[in-house]
Design an enzyme around this catalytic site. Sequence first.
Site, mmCIF file in Angstrom:
data_model
loop_
_atom_site.group_PDB
_atom_site.id
_atom_site.type_symbol
_atom_site.label_atom_id
_atom_site.label_comp_id
_atom_site.label_asym_id
_atom_site.label_seq_id
_atom_site.Cartn_x
_atom_site.Cartn_y
_atom_site.Cartn_z
ATOM 1 N N CYS A 32 0.700 -1.438 -0.087
ATOM 2 C CA CYS A 32 0.005 -0.017 0.229
ATOM 3 C C CYS A 32 0.882 1.204 -0.041
ATOM 4 O O CYS A 32 1.579 1.479 1.054
ATOM 5 C CB CYS A 32 -0.898 -0.047 1.255
ATOM 6 S SG CYS A 32 -1.806 1.480 1.491
ATOM 7 N N CYS A 35 0.009 3.789 2.704
ATOM 8 C CA CYS A 35 0.184 3.058 4.049
ATOM 9 C C CYS A 35 2.096 3.683 4.038
ATOM 10 O O CYS A 35 2.348 4.126 5.290
ATOM 11 C CB CYS A 35 0.293 1.832 4.001
ATOM 12 S SG CYS A 35 -1.553 1.190 3.974
#
Length: 177
Positions: A32, A35
């Site tokens: 991600c 993230c």
Amino acid sequence: MSKVVEITDQNFEEEILNSDLPTEVDFWAPWCGPCRMVSPIYDKLSEEYDGRFKFCKLNVDENQQTATKYQIMSIPMQMYFVDGRKVNEILGAVPEPIIRNMVESIFRDYPTDEKGRLKVILNSWIQHNKEYSKKFSMWMQKTDNIEDNAIYRSILQTVREMEKANDNFSRLLIELK
């Protein structure tokens, strides 16, 4: 050096729900991009708030039980916990000031010091009792023959005692400040 704690399905309860400190959990995955963008922010804040606020991360791919329990559908998802219960969340990659404001609001709304916790408890007690006192007054206005019913008389007396206790708590709260 980061003080962000790696959380798993196995230690979630111990590290998060049983924590003595307010806690943030960053639900993330290695693939991600957003993230990875917010990760340095949590590293920085974990150093800054060390000993006062706990920052954690949980890989949703490796810990699907907890991710499912908290209905994580999108990441990054940051959930904030105090005394074993979720109190707030932030979805998505957000800038540091937003995260910092969240932490500070949790400090304000959920103090960790003895006096601060007592103030929160007293404020909550006072507000709830004021609301119930109003509801009780409205009920009394619509009820006939309160003085003729023994249980109603007893309830009325207890409500009056609670209102006096509420006044005392209000006075003591002012003295605490």
